[in-house]
Design an enzyme around this catalytic site. Sequence first.
Site, PDB file in Angstrom:
ATOM      1  N   TYR A   1       0.706  -1.203  -0.065  1.00  0.00           N
ATOM      2  CA  TYR A   1       0.054  -0.206   0.133  1.00  0.00           C
ATOM      3  C   TYR A   1       0.710   1.254  -0.035  1.00  0.00           C
ATOM      4  O   TYR A   1       1.992   1.199   0.144  1.00  0.00           O
ATOM      5  CB  TYR A   1      -0.981   0.053   1.079  1.00  0.00           C
ATOM      6  CG  TYR A   1      -0.299   0.293   2.497  1.00  0.00           C
ATOM      7  CD1 TYR A   1       0.585  -0.701   3.102  1.00  0.00           C
ATOM      8  CD2 TYR A   1      -0.436   1.681   3.159  1.00  0.00           C
ATOM      9  CE1 TYR A   1       1.238  -0.110   4.265  1.00  0.00           C
ATOM     10  CE2 TYR A   1      -0.006   1.883   4.329  1.00  0.00           C
ATOM     11  CZ  TYR A   1       0.873   1.056   5.044  1.00  0.00           C
ATOM     12  OH  TYR A   1       1.342   1.518   6.213  1.00  0.00           O
TER      13      TYR A   1
ATOM     14  N   ARG B   1       8.434   4.026  -4.470  1.00  0.00           N
ATOM     15  CA  ARG B   1       8.465   3.187  -3.518  1.00  0.00           C
ATOM     16  C   ARG B   1       7.243   2.020  -3.752  1.00  0.00           C
ATOM     17  O   ARG B   1       7.677   0.805  -3.282  1.00  0.00           O
ATOM     18  CB  ARG B   1       8.020   3.982  -2.097  1.00  0.00           C
ATOM     19  CG  ARG B   1       8.202   3.061  -1.056  1.00  0.00           C
ATOM     20  CD  ARG B   1       8.155   3.660   0.418  1.00  0.00           C
ATOM     21  NE  ARG B   1       6.859   4.302   0.690  1.00  0.00           N
ATOM     22  CZ  ARG B   1       6.671   4.940   1.554  1.00  0.00           C
ATOM     23  NH1 ARG B   1       7.657   5.466   2.480  1.00  0.00           N
ATOM     24  NH2 ARG B   1       5.416   5.590   1.723  1.00  0.00           N
TER      25      ARG B   1
ATOM     26  N   ARG C   1      -8.350 -20.164  -1.565  1.00  0.00           N
ATOM     27  CA  ARG C   1      -7.427 -20.216  -0.615  1.00  0.00           C
ATOM     28  C   ARG C   1      -6.212 -21.274  -0.724  1.00  0.00           C
ATOM     29  O   ARG C   1      -6.667 -22.243  -0.659  1.00  0.00           O
ATOM     30  CB  ARG C   1      -7.930 -19.922   0.936  1.00  0.00           C
ATOM     31  CG  ARG C   1      -6.764 -19.796   2.167  1.00  0.00           C
ATOM     32  CD  ARG C   1      -7.573 -19.657   3.274  1.00  0.00           C
ATOM     33  NE  ARG C   1      -6.416 -19.418   4.366  1.00  0.00           N
ATOM     34  CZ  ARG C   1      -5.632 -19.953   4.915  1.00  0.00           C
ATOM     35  NH1 ARG C   1      -5.506 -21.354   4.314  1.00  0.00           N
ATOM     36  NH2 ARG C   1      -4.703 -19.540   5.861  1.00  0.00           N
TER      37      ARG C   1
ATOM     38  N   HIS D   1      -1.727 -21.236  -0.282  1.00  0.00           N
ATOM     39  CA  HIS D   1      -0.517 -20.252   0.214  1.00  0.00           C
ATOM     40  C   HIS D   1       0.328 -19.866  -1.111  1.00  0.00           C
ATOM     41  O   HIS D   1       0.508 -18.600  -1.334  1.00  0.00           O
ATOM     42  CB  HIS D   1       0.509 -20.919   1.219  1.00  0.00           C
ATOM     43  CG  HIS D   1      -0.051 -20.705   2.757  1.00  0.00           C
ATOM     44  ND1 HIS D   1      -1.275 -21.433   2.882  1.00  0.00           N
ATOM     45  CD2 HIS D   1       0.318 -20.125   3.727  1.00  0.00           C
ATOM     46  CE1 HIS D   1      -1.559 -21.229   4.081  1.00  0.00           C
ATOM     47  NE2 HIS D   1      -0.525 -20.202   4.676  1.00  0.00           N
TER      48      HIS D   1
ATOM     49  N   LYS E   1       6.727  -1.823   2.014  1.00  0.00           N
ATOM     50  CA  LYS E   1       5.408  -1.209   2.617  1.00  0.00           C
ATOM     51  C   LYS E   1       4.115  -2.144   2.389  1.00  0.00           C
ATOM     52  O   LYS E   1       3.157  -2.253   1.448  1.00  0.00           O
ATOM     53  CB  LYS E   1       5.126  -0.019   2.009  1.00  0.00           C
ATOM     54  CG  LYS E   1       4.030   1.029   2.922  1.00  0.00           C
ATOM     55  CD  LYS E   1       4.204   2.504   2.590  1.00  0.00           C
ATOM     56  CE  LYS E   1       3.188   3.269   3.275  1.00  0.00           C
ATOM     57  NZ  LYS E   1       3.233   3.411   4.710  1.00  0.00           N
TER      58      LYS E   1
ATOM     59  N   GLU F   1      12.399   2.703  14.084  1.00  0.00           N
ATOM     60  CA  GLU F   1      11.345   3.740  13.693  1.00  0.00           C
ATOM     61  C   GLU F   1       9.973   3.473  14.461  1.00  0.00           C
ATOM     62  O   GLU F   1      10.154   2.971  15.423  1.00  0.00           O
ATOM     63  CB  GLU F   1      11.072   3.294  12.205  1.00  0.00           C
ATOM     64  CG  GLU F   1      10.508   1.867  12.017  1.00  0.00           C
ATOM     65  CD  GLU F   1      10.121   1.679  10.515  1.00  0.00           C
ATOM     66  OE1 GLU F   1       9.895   2.908   9.717  1.00  0.00           O
ATOM     67  OE2 GLU F   1      10.062   0.765  10.096  1.00  0.00           O
TER      68      GLU F   1
ATOM     69  N   LEU G   1      11.122   1.343   7.135  1.00  0.00           N
ATOM     70  CA  LEU G   1      10.515   1.825   5.792  1.00  0.00           C
ATOM     71  C   LEU G   1      11.055   3.017   5.649  1.00  0.00           C
ATOM     72  O   LEU G   1      11.105   4.121   6.610  1.00  0.00           O
ATOM     73  CB  LEU G   1       9.051   2.147   6.131  1.00  0.00           C
ATOM     74  CG  LEU G   1       8.274   2.465   4.817  1.00  0.00           C
ATOM     75  CD1 LEU G   1       8.023   1.431   3.830  1.00  0.00           C
ATOM     76  CD2 LEU G   1       6.834   2.950   5.063  1.00  0.00           C
TER      77      LEU G   1
HETATM   78  N1  PDD Z   1       2.671   5.149   7.409  1.00  0.00           N
HETATM   79  N2  PDD Z   1       7.414   3.755   9.039  1.00  0.00           N
HETATM   80  C1  PDD Z   1       6.291   2.915   9.077  1.00  0.00           C
HETATM   81  C2  PDD Z   1       6.260   1.676   9.511  1.00  0.00           C
HETATM   82  C3  PDD Z   1       5.239   3.845   8.443  1.00  0.00           C
HETATM   83  O1  PDD Z   1       3.955   2.936   8.327  1.00  0.00           O
HETATM   84  C4  PDD Z   1       5.319   4.847   7.725  1.00  0.00           C
HETATM   85  C5  PDD Z   1       4.188   5.474   7.176  1.00  0.00           C
HETATM   86  C6  PDD Z   1       6.530   5.626   7.975  1.00  0.00           C
HETATM   87  C7  PDD Z   1       6.803   7.015   7.174  1.00  0.00           C
HETATM   88  O2  PDD Z   1       6.615   6.825   5.849  1.00  0.00           O
HETATM   89  P1  PDD Z   1       6.126   8.070   4.976  1.00  0.00           P
HETATM   90  O3  PDD Z   1       6.910   9.471   5.361  1.00  0.00           O
HETATM   91  O4  PDD Z   1       6.276   7.673   3.557  1.00  0.00           O
HETATM   92  O5  PDD Z   1       4.668   8.332   5.234  1.00  0.00           O
HETATM   93  C8  PDD Z   1       7.625   4.765   8.489  1.00  0.00           C
HETATM   94  C9  PDD Z   1       1.817   5.720   6.750  1.00  0.00           C
HETATM   95  C10 PDD Z   1       1.600   7.054   6.840  1.00  0.00           C
HETATM   96  C11 PDD Z   1       0.516   4.799   7.342  1.00  0.00           C
HETATM   97  O6  PDD Z   1       0.564   3.656   7.471  1.00  0.00           O
HETATM   98  O7  PDD Z   1      -0.509   5.344   7.597  1.00  0.00           O
END
Ligand code: PDD
Length: 281
Positions: A31, A50, A98, A100, A144, A176, A200
């Site tokens: 996503y 990304r 379903r 895997h 992501k 993070e 991320l």
């Molecule tokens: N989240 N790290 C993680 C685990 C994240 O889920 C996100 C963003 C970030 C920051 O990434 P960015 O600057 O590209 O938003 C870092 C989004 C906003 C969400 O899941 O809602």
Amino acid sequence: MQVFYNGRFMPAEQVSIDMEDRGYQFADGIYEVVRVYNNRLFHLKPHLERLGRSAAGVELELPWPQEELADVMAQLVKANRPGDGIVYLQITRGVAPRNHPFPARAEPAITMYTKEFPRPTRNVEQGVACITVDDDRWLRCNIKSISLLPNVLAKQKAARAGVYEAIFVRDGRITEGSSSNIFCVYGDTVQTHPANNLILNGITRQALLRLIKQEGFRLVEEPFSVPGLLAADEAIVSSTTSEVTPIVQVDGHAIGEGRPGRVTRALQAAFEAEIRRETGA
Ligand code: PDD
């Protein structure tokens, strides 16, 4: 409200997700969350790049070129006019009985919608408190992925503690936030975890790296410890929705003087200028 679902624009009420969508059953998908300011998409290109890397990372072939996704996103924003908001874009490996292994025939399933999301003005002004939690996620956090259960559990701990964000700690080092990147500041030096498989690489993070240099600060991309964070002069949580938010407290300890600091304010101003330049907001 119009949404985009499997190649068609339609009213949100008409979308129904198949029980055997692999996103629903296996969290087999990726996503993006893209910011909208003043009905204009912000930092769109790096988000789509990304998305391409996330897709490659899970061996998902995207049948839509980036330009087409950008076009659909622009059309959605135009139709819904969220003002200050977000576009949520999700792609799963599709619908199949379903099992895997990858299905032989399933088409990737795409969902895109807009949502109003006001600027986090109060947090940006006053700063937020955070807690630290164990980072028990997998080792491919650079993707992501929609598999967000550890992030959800961490964020719930933060919610229960009455704070804004849970900061992940792996082997004594801060990686993070549960949905954000974390920076700390010592004097004129700004430090953050390097962009490897443990975090991320946030689009806001990438913007901040540019702005740190632009504003004449020193950038260090190395991990730091919890005591290192507690001893920092300033700290920052960054994301598409959090923007550049000061962290003023971690695990009940004040960071620096317990209020947003000089370097954070300079980076906020530079970020604000970038928003204005790109979107006119
Ligand atoms: N989240 N790290 C993680 C685990 C994240 O889920 C996100 C963003 C970030 C920051 O990434 P960015 O600057 O590209 O938003 C870092 C989004 C906003 C969400 O899941 O809602």
